[in-house]
Write a protein that holds these residues in place. Structure first.
Motif, PDB file in Angstrom:
ATOM      1  N   GLY A  65      36.739  13.139   7.453  1.00  0.00           N
ATOM      2  CA  GLY A  65      36.060  13.257   8.741  1.00  0.00           C
ATOM      3  C   GLY A  65      36.466  14.511   9.494  1.00  0.00           C
ATOM      4  O   GLY A  65      35.621  15.212  10.076  1.00  0.00           O
ATOM      5  N   VAL A  66      37.763  14.828   9.493  1.00  0.00           N
ATOM      6  CA  VAL A  66      38.246  16.041  10.170  1.00  0.00           C
ATOM      7  C   VAL A  66      37.678  17.286   9.506  1.00  0.00           C
ATOM      8  O   VAL A  66      37.248  18.231  10.179  1.00  0.00           O
ATOM      9  N   LEU A  67      37.664  17.309   8.180  1.00  0.00           N
ATOM     10  CA  LEU A  67      37.119  18.469   7.476  1.00  0.00           C
ATOM     11  C   LEU A  67      35.637  18.648   7.796  1.00  0.00           C
ATOM     12  O   LEU A  67      35.160  19.776   7.984  1.00  0.00           O
ATOM     13  N   GLN A  68      34.900  17.550   7.879  1.00  0.00           N
ATOM     14  CA  GLN A  68      33.492  17.654   8.256  1.00  0.00           C
ATOM     15  C   GLN A  68      33.351  18.162   9.693  1.00  0.00           C
ATOM     16  O   GLN A  68      32.444  18.943   9.998  1.00  0.00           O
ATOM     17  N   GLN A  74      30.343  16.961  11.968  1.00  0.00           N
ATOM     18  CA  GLN A  74      30.673  15.811  12.811  1.00  0.00           C
ATOM     19  C   GLN A  74      30.745  16.315  14.248  1.00  0.00           C
ATOM     20  O   GLN A  74      31.382  17.338  14.520  1.00  0.00           O
ATOM     21  N   HIS A  75      30.101  15.607  15.159  1.00  0.00           N
ATOM     22  CA  HIS A  75      30.071  16.060  16.545  1.00  0.00           C
ATOM     23  C   HIS A  75      31.400  15.818  17.256  1.00  0.00           C
ATOM     24  O   HIS A  75      31.759  16.551  18.182  1.00  0.00           O
ATOM     25  N   ARG A  86      32.332   5.433   7.800  1.00  0.00           N
ATOM     26  CA  ARG A  86      32.326   5.902   6.411  1.00  0.00           C
ATOM     27  C   ARG A  86      30.915   6.162   5.898  1.00  0.00           C
ATOM     28  O   ARG A  86      30.687   7.120   5.151  1.00  0.00           O
ATOM     29  N   ALA A  87      29.970   5.321   6.277  1.00  0.00           N
ATOM     30  CA  ALA A  87      28.593   5.549   5.837  1.00  0.00           C
ATOM     31  C   ALA A  87      28.082   6.878   6.375  1.00  0.00           C
ATOM     32  O   ALA A  87      27.409   7.644   5.670  1.00  0.00           O
ATOM     33  N   ARG A  88      28.436   7.193   7.603  1.00  0.00           N
ATOM     34  CA  ARG A  88      27.986   8.449   8.201  1.00  0.00           C
ATOM     35  C   ARG A  88      28.661   9.654   7.540  1.00  0.00           C
ATOM     36  O   ARG A  88      28.072  10.731   7.447  1.00  0.00           O
ATOM     37  N   LEU A  89      29.892   9.469   7.081  1.00  0.00           N
ATOM     38  CA  LEU A  89      30.558  10.555   6.372  1.00  0.00           C
ATOM     39  C   LEU A  89      29.775  10.949   5.121  1.00  0.00           C
ATOM     40  O   LEU A  89      29.625  12.133   4.815  1.00  0.00           O
TER      41      LEU A  89
END
Length: 285
Positions: A65-68, A74-75, A86-89
């Motif tokens: 998530g942090v890398l995205q 990721q907003h 997790r699904a959004r990741l």
């Protein structure tokens, strides 16, 4: 074979094919060249042969998530007592694990925008400072639980060259050896750290002179997610399993920032074990 046995066999066959497809996609896309030695070993293991250590090794959803977030996909980074969806990741990456072309599209889209991509220094500083605040609090909680052992070790002034159970416990939780000396003063230090973090807006609330954690209240019957009531409790009031979950969230996000900022040279949580600060912007200011 009964109906249940047949369904189990079909399910196993489907999962085995999926694992083979994902492994092939990684090799076809060339991502295996960037995998660690551990990851390459895991890739070559047949379906149903992974062991506990393999699953634990890959449990870095928060780091993903942090890398995205760093890539602009990721907003926002959720509070450190909440997990990324997790699904959004998966959705935000656009990657279909069994389709090599989607991996290439993800990499190509990033490389194309990288030339023009900039990151606000204030925003990055705040994100890293927040990560450091929560990893410090997680480590402090580990030290609080080991205060008696630390006190005994210091009083004995052991000269043993082999790793002691205390050393092993701290290493397993990636607590820097240099922080051991803080254990005795933590009851005084934590309120000061909480106040400082609150004033810098790195934490949302203070509760009982400690980091405040928002928890959902138990409700009678079904309550829509947006209408659930929450209460704020002090960090140490959580159950052990919840404290462990908070520590893992903080560790995984700290790992991602440390790796992205070049503070560690490999994707290895153990390398964060002696890192206290990773913010180059703070160091330069």
């Amino acid at each position: 074979m009964g109906l249940r046995g047949e369904q189990t066999a079909n399910d196993d066959d489907r999962k085995a094919r999926a694992v083979e497809a994902i492994t092939s996609a990684l090799y076809e896309s060339g991502l295996d060249d960037h995998a660690t030695a551990t990851e390459k070993t895991m890739l070559d293991k047949p379906y149903k042969t992974w062991e506990y250590g393999d699953y634990v090794y890959g449990d870095h959803w928060e780091a993903l998530g942090v890398l995205q977030w760093l890539l602009g996909r990721q907003h926002a980074i959720p509070a450190y007592y909440s997990s990324f969806d997790r699904a959004r990741l998966f959705q935000n990456s656009g990657i279909m694990p069994a389709d090599p072309s989607t991996i290439e599209k993800f990499v190509d889209s990033f490389m194309a925008s990288q030339i023009h991509q900039t990151f606000d220094a204030h925003q990055l500083r705040r994100a890293v400072d927040t990560s450091e605040a929560w990893i410090w609090r997680a480590r402090a909680q580990v030290l609080l639980g080991l205060r008696d052992e630390i006190s005994r070790a210091e009083s004995q002034q052991s000269q043993a060259t082999q790793e002691t159970p205390l050393d092993e416990a701290l290493r397993a939780r990636h607590v820097p050896h240099s922080l051991r000396k803080l254990a005795a003063d933590l009851p005084k230090t934590i309120p000061l750290a909480a106040r400082c973090a609150y004033e810098k807006k790195l934490i949302g609330e203070i509760e009982s002179d400690d980091f405040g954690i928002a928890v959902e209240m138990k409700e009678d019957g079904e309550v829509p997610a947006g209408q659930r009531r929450t209460a704020t409790v002090p960090y140490p009031n959580l159950e052990p399993e919840h404290l462990d979950a908070l520590r893992k969230i903080a560790e995984s996000r700290f790992l991602a920032f440390a790796w992205a900022l070049g503070k560690i040279d490999g994707w290895d949580p153990a390398q964060t074990g002696e890192l206290v600060s990773i913010n180059p912007i703070n160091a330069a200011s």
